[in-house]
Scaffold this motif. Structure first.
Motif, short mmCIF file in Angstrom:
data_model
loop_
_atom_site.label_atom_id
_atom_site.label_comp_id
_atom_site.label_asym_id
_atom_site.label_seq_id
_atom_site.Cartn_x
_atom_site.Cartn_y
_atom_site.Cartn_z
N VAL A 36 -55.26 31.46 -37.39
CA VAL A 36 -56.56 31.35 -38.37
C VAL A 36 -56.04 30.71 -39.56
O VAL A 36 -55.25 31.07 -40.36
N TYR A 37 -56.78 29.58 -39.85
CA TYR A 37 -56.53 28.81 -41.16
C TYR A 37 -57.51 29.32 -42.29
O TYR A 37 -57.27 29.21 -43.44
N TYR A 38 -58.63 29.67 -41.71
CA TYR A 38 -59.74 29.98 -42.74
C TYR A 38 -60.72 30.99 -42.04
O TYR A 38 -60.95 30.81 -40.75
N GLU A 39 -61.23 32.18 -42.64
CA GLU A 39 -62.02 32.86 -42.06
C GLU A 39 -62.98 33.18 -43.21
O GLU A 39 -62.82 33.74 -44.48
N GLN A 40 -64.48 33.30 -43.01
CA GLN A 40 -65.35 33.54 -43.71
C GLN A 40 -66.40 34.49 -43.23
O GLN A 40 -67.57 34.11 -42.47
N PRO A 41 -66.13 35.89 -43.26
CA PRO A 41 -67.12 36.75 -42.62
C PRO A 41 -68.38 36.88 -43.40
O PRO A 41 -68.71 36.66 -44.39
N LEU A 42 -69.29 37.51 -42.60
CA LEU A 42 -70.63 37.56 -43.32
C LEU A 42 -70.38 38.74 -44.44
O LEU A 42 -69.45 39.59 -44.10
N GLU A 43 -71.23 38.66 -45.51
CA GLU A 43 -71.14 39.85 -46.63
C GLU A 43 -71.77 41.01 -45.75
O GLU A 43 -72.72 41.04 -45.01
N LYS A 44 -71.16 42.17 -46.15
CA LYS A 44 -71.54 43.33 -45.31
C LYS A 44 -73.13 43.54 -45.71
O LYS A 44 -73.72 44.10 -44.66
N ALA A 45 -73.54 43.31 -46.79
CA ALA A 45 -75.05 43.49 -46.99
C ALA A 45 -75.77 42.73 -46.32
O ALA A 45 -76.90 43.10 -45.51
N ASP A 46 -75.41 41.31 -45.87
CA ASP A 46 -76.16 40.57 -45.10
C ASP A 46 -76.01 41.04 -43.68
O ASP A 46 -77.05 41.12 -42.86
N ALA A 47 -74.77 41.43 -43.23
CA ALA A 47 -74.73 42.03 -41.81
C ALA A 47 -75.42 43.06 -41.67
O ALA A 47 -76.10 43.43 -40.61
N ARG A 48 -75.46 44.04 -42.57
CA ARG A 48 -76.32 45.40 -42.45
C ARG A 48 -77.77 44.95 -42.49
O ARG A 48 -78.71 45.42 -41.35
N MET A 49 -78.31 43.84 -42.93
CA MET A 49 -79.60 43.63 -42.84
C MET A 49 -80.18 42.92 -41.72
O MET A 49 -81.07 43.09 -41.00
N VAL A 50 -78.96 42.21 -41.04
CA VAL A 50 -79.41 41.57 -39.89
C VAL A 50 -79.37 42.39 -38.60
O VAL A 50 -80.23 42.61 -37.55
N LEU A 51 -78.43 43.40 -38.55
CA LEU A 51 -78.47 44.54 -37.55
C LEU A 51 -79.60 45.53 -37.92
O LEU A 51 -80.21 45.81 -36.89
N GLN A 52 -80.10 45.94 -39.01
CA GLN A 52 -81.18 46.53 -39.20
C GLN A 52 -82.46 45.91 -38.39
O GLN A 52 -83.26 46.49 -38.19
N GLU A 53 -82.58 44.60 -38.77
CA GLU A 53 -83.83 43.73 -38.42
C GLU A 53 -83.79 43.74 -36.86
O GLU A 53 -84.90 44.03 -36.35
N ALA A 54 -82.58 43.69 -36.19
CA ALA A 54 -82.56 43.38 -34.95
C ALA A 54 -82.89 44.90 -34.22
O ALA A 54 -83.86 45.01 -33.10
N ARG A 55 -82.47 46.10 -34.77
CA ARG A 55 -82.67 47.42 -34.30
C ARG A 55 -84.37 47.52 -34.50
O ARG A 55 -84.85 48.08 -33.77
N LYS A 56 -84.94 47.23 -35.72
CA LYS A 56 -86.28 47.40 -35.89
C LYS A 56 -87.04 46.69 -34.87
O LYS A 56 -88.06 47.18 -34.33
N ARG A 57 -86.60 45.56 -34.31
CA ARG A 57 -87.41 44.83 -33.41
C ARG A 57 -87.12 45.05 -31.98
O ARG A 57 -87.65 44.59 -31.11
N GLY A 58 -86.02 45.54 -31.88
CA GLY A 58 -85.67 46.00 -30.56
C GLY A 58 -84.60 44.80 -29.60
O GLY A 58 -84.88 44.65 -28.55
N ALA A 59 -84.22 43.91 -30.69
CA ALA A 59 -83.41 42.82 -30.11
C ALA A 59 -82.02 43.39 -29.70
O ALA A 59 -81.45 44.31 -30.51
N GLN A 60 -81.66 42.79 -28.79
CA GLN A 60 -80.19 43.32 -28.28
C GLN A 60 -79.29 42.44 -29.17
O GLN A 60 -79.80 41.21 -29.67
N VAL A 61 -78.13 42.79 -29.52
CA VAL A 61 -77.20 42.28 -30.52
C VAL A 61 -75.70 42.04 -29.66
O VAL A 61 -75.26 42.71 -28.91
#
Length: 173
Positions: free
Chosen positions: A82-107
């Protein structure tokens, strides 16, 4: 007369660009990449795929330089360095997961080279086959958020995704 800089870098997507309709790299494409490399050009790919998924094409994709996976969230080489890694910001990842859960999407969640899924079903099995990864099950969203998340995918019927996209687009206007 225009002074032009020589082309030194060629970066390409994989799906719909280097791969043909049968998800194969055509011999002419392999040959063109080899010629570019021999001419001193730096050829690389940037893809939404994982390292293992890119490795599936290694015999036909002569990649001698680092390349981007997870839409550029990680820069790696074929050996997995790995030469470079830029993970999602924790708050952004939380929001994406929460929205998926709210909508019933599989992740599907990627942490490094590990893939996690909600439930072991035909969708996760199919995605595992496409990605070349044996998934792990998500224990909890909070445990996922403690790790550096590279990518989150939603899976749902196409009509649902289209409606959600329209809703998100409207909310951004």
């Amino acid at each position: 007369m225009h002074d032009t800089l020589p082309i030194r870098l060629i970066a390409s997507d994989v799906d719909g660009t280097l791969l043909n309709s049968r998800s194969k790299v055509a011999p002419a494409t392999t040959d063109a990449i080899r010629r570019a490399n021999e001419a001193g050009k730096y050829f690389t790919v940037v893809s939404g795929r994982s390292l293992l998924a890119i490795r599936q094409f290694a015999p036909d994709l002569p990649l001698s330089h680092p390349f981007g996976i997870f839409n550029g969230a990680m820069i790696v080489d074929m050996a997995g360095k790995v030469y470079y890694e830029q993970p999602l910001e924790k708050a952004d990842a939380r929001m994406v997961l929460q929205e998926a859960r709210k909508r019933g999407a599989q992740v599907f969640v990627w942490v490094g080279q590990d893939m996690y899924g909600d439930v072991w079903d035909e969708v996760l099995t199919m995605y595992a086959k496409l990605s070349g990864i044996t998934p792990k099950l998500i224990e909890s969203d909070e445990k996922m958020l403690e790790q550096p998340i590279a990518k989150i995918l939603w899976y749902a019927p196409a009509d649902n995704i289209a409606a959600w996209l329209a809703e998100f687009t409207d909310s951004m206007a």
